[in-house]
Design a protein around this motif. Sequence first.
Motif, PDB file in Angstrom:
ATOM      1  N   MET A   1       5.177  63.115   3.773  1.00  0.00           N
ATOM      2  CA  MET A   1       4.638  62.049   4.613  1.00  0.00           C
ATOM      3  C   MET A   1       4.566  62.527   6.060  1.00  0.00           C
ATOM      4  N   ILE A   2       3.478  62.244   6.698  1.00  0.00           N
ATOM      5  CA  ILE A   2       3.265  62.571   8.106  1.00  0.00           C
ATOM      6  C   ILE A   2       3.917  61.472   8.949  1.00  0.00           C
ATOM      7  N   THR A   3       4.663  61.888   9.963  1.00  0.00           N
ATOM      8  CA  THR A   3       5.226  60.928  10.907  1.00  0.00           C
ATOM      9  C   THR A   3       4.740  61.305  12.291  1.00  0.00           C
ATOM     10  N   LEU A   4       4.116  60.349  12.957  1.00  0.00           N
ATOM     11  CA  LEU A   4       3.616  60.537  14.309  1.00  0.00           C
ATOM     12  C   LEU A   4       4.536  59.760  15.249  1.00  0.00           C
ATOM     13  N   TYR A   5       5.112  60.462  16.214  1.00  0.00           N
ATOM     14  CA  TYR A   5       6.030  59.878  17.179  1.00  0.00           C
ATOM     15  C   TYR A   5       5.317  59.743  18.521  1.00  0.00           C
ATOM     16  N   GLY A   6       5.481  58.610  19.154  1.00  0.00           N
ATOM     17  CA  GLY A   6       4.865  58.431  20.456  1.00  0.00           C
ATOM     18  C   GLY A   6       5.036  57.031  20.991  1.00  0.00           C
ATOM     19  N   ILE A   7       4.155  56.700  21.902  1.00  0.00           N
ATOM     20  CA  ILE A   7       4.142  55.401  22.551  1.00  0.00           C
ATOM     21  C   ILE A   7       2.771  54.794  22.273  1.00  0.00           C
ATOM     22  N   PRO A   8       2.722  53.575  21.749  1.00  0.00           N
ATOM     23  CA  PRO A   8       1.450  53.030  21.281  1.00  0.00           C
ATOM     24  C   PRO A   8       0.340  52.916  22.331  1.00  0.00           C
ATOM     25  N   ASN A   9       0.685  52.731  23.602  1.00  0.00           N
ATOM     26  CA  ASN A   9      -0.356  52.569  24.617  1.00  0.00           C
ATOM     27  C   ASN A   9      -0.798  53.891  25.236  1.00  0.00           C
ATOM     28  N   CYS A  10      -0.256  55.020  24.774  1.00  0.00           N
ATOM     29  CA  CYS A  10      -0.645  56.341  25.274  1.00  0.00           C
ATOM     30  C   CYS A  10      -2.025  56.703  24.709  1.00  0.00           C
ATOM     31  N   ASP A  11      -2.959  57.071  25.570  1.00  0.00           N
ATOM     32  CA  ASP A  11      -4.313  57.400  25.129  1.00  0.00           C
ATOM     33  C   ASP A  11      -4.351  58.552  24.131  1.00  0.00           C
ATOM     34  N   THR A  12      -3.531  59.559  24.339  1.00  0.00           N
ATOM     35  CA  THR A  12      -3.511  60.702  23.430  1.00  0.00           C
ATOM     36  C   THR A  12      -2.981  60.284  22.063  1.00  0.00           C
ATOM     37  N   VAL A  13      -1.987  59.434  22.045  1.00  0.00           N
ATOM     38  CA  VAL A  13      -1.451  58.924  20.782  1.00  0.00           C
ATOM     39  C   VAL A  13      -2.526  58.098  20.075  1.00  0.00           C
ATOM     40  N   ARG A  92       3.406  63.838  24.160  1.00  0.00           N
ATOM     41  CA  ARG A  92       2.998  63.079  22.986  1.00  0.00           C
ATOM     42  C   ARG A  92       1.612  63.473  22.507  1.00  0.00           C
ATOM     43  N   PRO A  93       1.387  63.216  21.226  1.00  0.00           N
ATOM     44  CA  PRO A  93       2.325  62.816  20.183  1.00  0.00           C
ATOM     45  C   PRO A  93       3.099  64.009  19.645  1.00  0.00           C
ATOM     46  N   VAL A  94       4.245  63.719  19.073  1.00  0.00           N
ATOM     47  CA  VAL A  94       4.976  64.705  18.289  1.00  0.00           C
ATOM     48  C   VAL A  94       4.692  64.334  16.832  1.00  0.00           C
ATOM     49  N   VAL A  95       4.272  65.323  16.051  1.00  0.00           N
ATOM     50  CA  VAL A  95       3.940  65.052  14.656  1.00  0.00           C
ATOM     51  C   VAL A  95       4.769  65.939  13.747  1.00  0.00           C
ATOM     52  N   GLU A  96       5.439  65.297  12.810  1.00  0.00           N
ATOM     53  CA  GLU A  96       6.107  65.993  11.719  1.00  0.00           C
ATOM     54  C   GLU A  96       5.163  65.874  10.529  1.00  0.00           C
ATOM     55  N   TRP A  97       4.657  67.001  10.055  1.00  0.00           N
ATOM     56  CA  TRP A  97       3.586  67.016   9.060  1.00  0.00           C
ATOM     57  C   TRP A  97       4.056  66.852   7.618  1.00  0.00           C
ATOM     58  N   GLY A  98       5.341  66.759   7.398  1.00  0.00           N
ATOM     59  CA  GLY A  98       5.830  66.564   6.032  1.00  0.00           C
ATOM     60  C   GLY A  98       6.101  67.869   5.305  1.00  0.00           C
ATOM     61  N   ASP A  99       5.651  68.971   5.882  1.00  0.00           N
ATOM     62  CA  ASP A  99       5.889  70.286   5.276  1.00  0.00           C
ATOM     63  C   ASP A  99       6.861  71.099   6.133  1.00  0.00           C
ATOM     64  N   GLY A 100       7.535  70.410   7.069  1.00  0.00           N
ATOM     65  CA  GLY A 100       8.475  71.080   7.953  1.00  0.00           C
ATOM     66  C   GLY A 100       7.876  71.492   9.282  1.00  0.00           C
ATOM     67  N   ARG A 101       6.534  71.488   9.373  1.00  0.00           N
ATOM     68  CA  ARG A 101       5.893  71.872  10.628  1.00  0.00           C
ATOM     69  C   ARG A 101       5.915  70.715  11.616  1.00  0.00           C
ATOM     70  N   VAL A 102       5.982  71.107  12.896  1.00  0.00           N
ATOM     71  CA  VAL A 102       5.980  70.139  13.992  1.00  0.00           C
ATOM     72  C   VAL A 102       4.917  70.582  14.982  1.00  0.00           C
TER      73      VAL A 102
END
Length: 115
Positions: A1-13, A92-102
């Motif tokens: 599972m992909i997890t995206l970490y950030g702040i919802p109002n950030c344009d890049t996120v 941001r964002p920091v993404v954990e791709w589910g395969d160990g990659r960040v």
Amino acid sequence: MITLYGIPNCDTVKKARAWLIEQGLDYQFHDFKKQGVPDPNLAHWQQAVGWETLLNRKGTTWRQLDAGQQAAVRDDASAQALMRAQVSVIRRPVVEWGDGRVTVGFDAAAWATRP
């Protein structure tokens, strides 16, 4: 599972989330502001990409720090302490791709070529 970490109002996120949806990729969103940053994840991100990549020195939060606070950030431990205290200083964002990659930041071209 992909997890995206950030702040919802950030344009890049917002762009990153839209891209994931356009690609039909399921992901979980973790809001730094409401949920904080899990310590084990922060340590893992620093190992994966380095504290220099993870620390956003171009953002408003960094610029609002006084010179002494900025100068005190010089290694993993000091960067991690600041990122715990001021989550908005994490790029941001920091993404954990589910395969160990960040990955940190959004780059549609790089994300498209990701295995």
